[in-house]
Each structure stands twice: as C-alpha cells, then as structure tokens.
Write a protein that holds these residues in place. Structure first.
Motif, PDB file in Angstrom:
ATOM      1  N   UNK A 173       0.804  -1.225   0.000  1.00 12.62           N
ATOM      2  CA  UNK A 173       0.000   0.000   0.000  1.00 12.62           C
ATOM      3  C   UNK A 173       0.835   1.274   0.000  1.00 12.62           C
ATOM      4  N   UNK A 174       2.156   1.163  -0.117  1.00 10.25           N
ATOM      5  CA  UNK A 174       2.996   2.368  -0.090  1.00 10.25           C
ATOM      6  C   UNK A 174       3.587   2.688  -1.450  1.00 10.25           C
ATOM      7  N   UNK A 175       4.215   1.712  -2.069  1.00 10.65           N
ATOM      8  CA  UNK A 175       4.879   1.949  -3.350  1.00 10.65           C
ATOM      9  C   UNK A 175       4.962   0.653  -4.135  1.00 10.65           C
ATOM     10  N   UNK A 176       5.078   0.777  -5.430  1.00  7.99           N
ATOM     11  CA  UNK A 176       5.269  -0.389  -6.290  1.00  7.99           C
ATOM     12  C   UNK A 176       6.623  -0.329  -6.994  1.00  7.99           C
ATOM     13  N   UNK A 177       7.515   0.485  -6.472  1.00  3.01           N
ATOM     14  CA  UNK A 177       8.826   0.674  -7.100  1.00  3.01           C
ATOM     15  C   UNK A 177       9.854  -0.238  -6.441  1.00  3.01           C
ATOM     16  N   UNK A 178      10.473  -1.098  -7.238  1.00  8.93           N
ATOM     17  CA  UNK A 178      11.494  -2.023  -6.759  1.00  8.93           C
ATOM     18  C   UNK A 178      12.869  -1.474  -7.143  1.00  8.93           C
ATOM     19  N   UNK A 179      13.707  -1.122  -6.187  1.00 10.81           N
ATOM     20  CA  UNK A 179      15.034  -0.581  -6.501  1.00 10.81           C
ATOM     21  C   UNK A 179      16.002  -1.692  -6.900  1.00 10.81           C
ATOM     22  N   UNK A 180      15.695  -2.358  -7.991  1.00  9.93           N
ATOM     23  CA  UNK A 180      16.491  -3.491  -8.459  1.00  9.93           C
ATOM     24  C   UNK A 180      16.238  -3.636  -9.948  1.00  9.93           C
ATOM     25  N   UNK A 181      17.031  -4.495 -10.594  1.00  9.54           N
ATOM     26  CA  UNK A 181      16.845  -4.714 -12.029  1.00  9.54           C
ATOM     27  C   UNK A 181      16.070  -5.995 -12.323  1.00  9.54           C
ATOM     28  N   UNK A 182      15.803  -6.800 -11.300  1.00 12.25           N
ATOM     29  CA  UNK A 182      14.949  -7.967 -11.452  1.00 12.25           C
ATOM     30  C   UNK A 182      14.222  -8.213 -10.139  1.00 12.25           C
ATOM     31  N   UNK A 196      13.582 -11.661  -4.134  1.00 12.99           N
ATOM     32  CA  UNK A 196      12.592 -11.908  -3.093  1.00 12.99           C
ATOM     33  C   UNK A 196      12.512 -10.806  -2.040  1.00 12.99           C
ATOM     34  N   UNK A 197      13.619 -10.537  -1.372  1.00 12.16           N
ATOM     35  CA  UNK A 197      13.598  -9.545  -0.297  1.00 12.16           C
ATOM     36  C   UNK A 197      13.306  -8.148  -0.831  1.00 12.16           C
ATOM     37  N   UNK A 198      13.779  -7.850  -2.048  1.00 10.77           N
ATOM     38  CA  UNK A 198      13.498  -6.543  -2.644  1.00 10.77           C
ATOM     39  C   UNK A 198      11.996  -6.331  -2.811  1.00 10.77           C
ATOM     40  N   UNK A 199      11.247  -7.406  -3.036  1.00 11.47           N
ATOM     41  CA  UNK A 199       9.788  -7.299  -3.197  1.00 11.47           C
ATOM     42  C   UNK A 199       9.101  -7.183  -1.848  1.00 11.47           C
ATOM     43  N   UNK A 200       9.383  -8.125  -0.934  1.00 11.44           N
ATOM     44  CA  UNK A 200       8.631  -8.149   0.321  1.00 11.44           C
ATOM     45  C   UNK A 200       8.940  -6.943   1.195  1.00 11.44           C
TER      46      UNK A 200
END
Length: 299
Positions: free
Chosen positions: A172-181, A184-188
C-alpha cells in the motif's frame, strides 16, 4: 505509470523495476558487457548440449549432470537478462505483479537447483575416484534420474513459500522495486506488513542450501569446491547486504547482484565444458571434420 514513492494503492497490478539506481545514465554502457555475457551463456550452454547429444562416448553420468547444468543456466539467463536489457535499452520498467513473482520463483529455484547439481557432480567424481570399478553399477541411469529429480524437487519445494507469502502481503505504499529484477527480499520489503516470516525463512533456506551443499562438495570433491567458490561468495554478499549492508551503496549492490546471476551461466561452459578433455576432444573432432569437408568442397 508514475515513479512516485507516494502513490496510494493496495496490491498493485504492476511493479516498476529501476534497473541500477544511481547509475541510470550509464545503463547503455553497462548493458554492453551484460549483453555479451548473455550471448556467450546461450551459445556456450547450447554447444555443451549439442556436443553431449552428438557423441555417444559422453553419455555418462558426469555429462548428464553437465547437460542439466547447461539447461539450468539457460533458464536462469533467459529468466533475467531479456527484462534487464529491456530496462537498459528501452527504459521498459513495468512488470506485471504475477510475472514478477514468477520471475522471483524461477530465479531462486534455479539458483538452488544449480547448487544441487554441483553436489551431484561432486558425488559422481567421488564415486569415479574412490570406487572406479563400481562407478557404472552405482551411478546407473536410473540413479542419475532419481538424483536429478531430487535436486529439482528440492529447489522447487523449498522456494515455493517465497511467492506464496509475497502474494499474501498487502502493498500500500509503493510499487517501485530498486532493483533490475524481482529478487525476493526486494519485493517483500515493499509490503506494509510484518515480513519476519519471509525474511527468516529465506535466510534459513539460503544458509541451509549453501551450507549443506558446500559441506558435501568439500567432503567429496575439493577441486569442484574451489571452482565454484567464486559463485557462492558474490551470491552470499548480495543476499547479506540486502539485510545487513546498510552502508553499501545501492548501485554497487545491484551491480554485483546482476554480475553474480549472469557470470556462472557464462563461465560454466568454459569451466566444466572446454576444460573437460572429452568435451574438448569432441569439439576439436567436429571442427576438424568440418574443416576437412570445407577443403574438399573447395577442391
């Protein structure tokens, strides 16, 4: 879709991958070595599969495992690199939520399977060295098939909770993943919920697979441990810096994460293919035969 970190939504239909944050201006230049490694990985691993299939003398357990490694590396490279290159070249950052979880599952599953293949290859060398007269009776085709199935099932089953848990979290805060793929942890980390279960489980699985497999490899085949050690060190570095490396620059971490994912598929055909005498001899015979045919055609 806006890149704002303050968008208001619940469970977005898409995520946005930033590539390598902080190095956006250099994406085009960074893409060149990654593209070359991807091409080499595809050509090298396909060559391994072709040579083993073509030469009946290579139809042995070690080369079956080598083919399994080649297929695994092809899947790993193709799961990640096309999307990474599209970010670098086309600024195509959006990825569907389900596609992101699917990519995440395949990345971690295939990485786990690769580790298991190294153990299987080490087991084959152990039997060949310590029980050479019984090698063909111990590692029959049936046993090799069962080992291969166990390696694949282990990876698939242990990683399955990752996307299952990630899908249940509210975002509910952001859908931006600071990664190039989709790691797992970058998503959760984007979830607005307690992610301790995912964090502890992924940490346990990583250390269980890496620790157990490296132990068996060390016991059965020290030389293989030396050859693949360069694969585990960057992997553990990337894994641990996500949790404990607060002082590590984000762009450096993402760059290392991309390198450790792409480097093994590029180097494995060289380490376990070209350096293997039977593979090298088959390749030389193939080129020699083609050279002779070309000479005859010219005449």
């Amino acid at each position: 879709m806006s890149d704002s970190n303050t968008t208001n939504f619940i469970n977005p239909s898409t995520f946005i991958l930033l590539g390598i944050p902080g190095l956006e201006a250099a994406h085009i230049w960074i893409s060149i070595p990654f593209c070359i490694m991807y091409i080499l990985a595809i050509l090298g691993n396909i060559a391994i599969l072709f040579l083993v299939k073509r030469d009946p003398s290579l139809h042995e357990p070690m080369y079956y495992f080598l083919c399994m490694l080649a297929i695994n590396d092809l899947v790993l490279s193709t799961t990640i690199q096309p999307k990474v290159l599209s970010i670098f070249w086309l600024n195509s950052r959006e990825i569907n939520f389900s596609a992101c979880l699917t990519q995440m599952y395949f990345i971690h599953t295939v990485s786990s399977i690769e580790s298991g293949i190294f153990v299987a290859m080490a087991l084959d060398r152990y039997v060949a060295i310590c029980h050479p007269l019984r090698h063909s009776t111990i590692l029959t085709n049936s046993v090799v098939a069962k080992i291969s199935l166990a390696v694949v099932l282990r990876g698939g089953v242990l990683v399955f909770p990752h996307p299952f848990l990630a899908r249940r979290y509210p975002y509910c805060r952001t859908n931006i993943i600071p990664h190039s793929y989709c790691e797992h942890i970058a998503i959760v980390k984007l979830a607005c919920a307690d992610i301790q279960v995912s964090s502890y489980y992924s940490l346990s699985v990583a250390f269980f697979i890496t620790g157990l497999d490296m132990f068996f490899i060390a016991v059965s085949y020290t030389q293989i441990l030396r050859a693949i050690f360069t694969c585990y060190i960057p992997s553990l570095f990337s894994f641990l810096t996500h949790r404990f490396g607060q002082n590590v620059a984000l762009h450096f971490h993402i760059l290392v994460a991309n390198i450790y994912i792409q480097l093994p598929p590029t180097l494995n055909p060289i380490i376990y293919g070209v350096r293997t005498k039977q593979i090298r001899d088959t390749l030389l015979r193939l080129f020699s035969r083609q050279g002779s045919l070309s000479f005859l055609v010219v005449l």
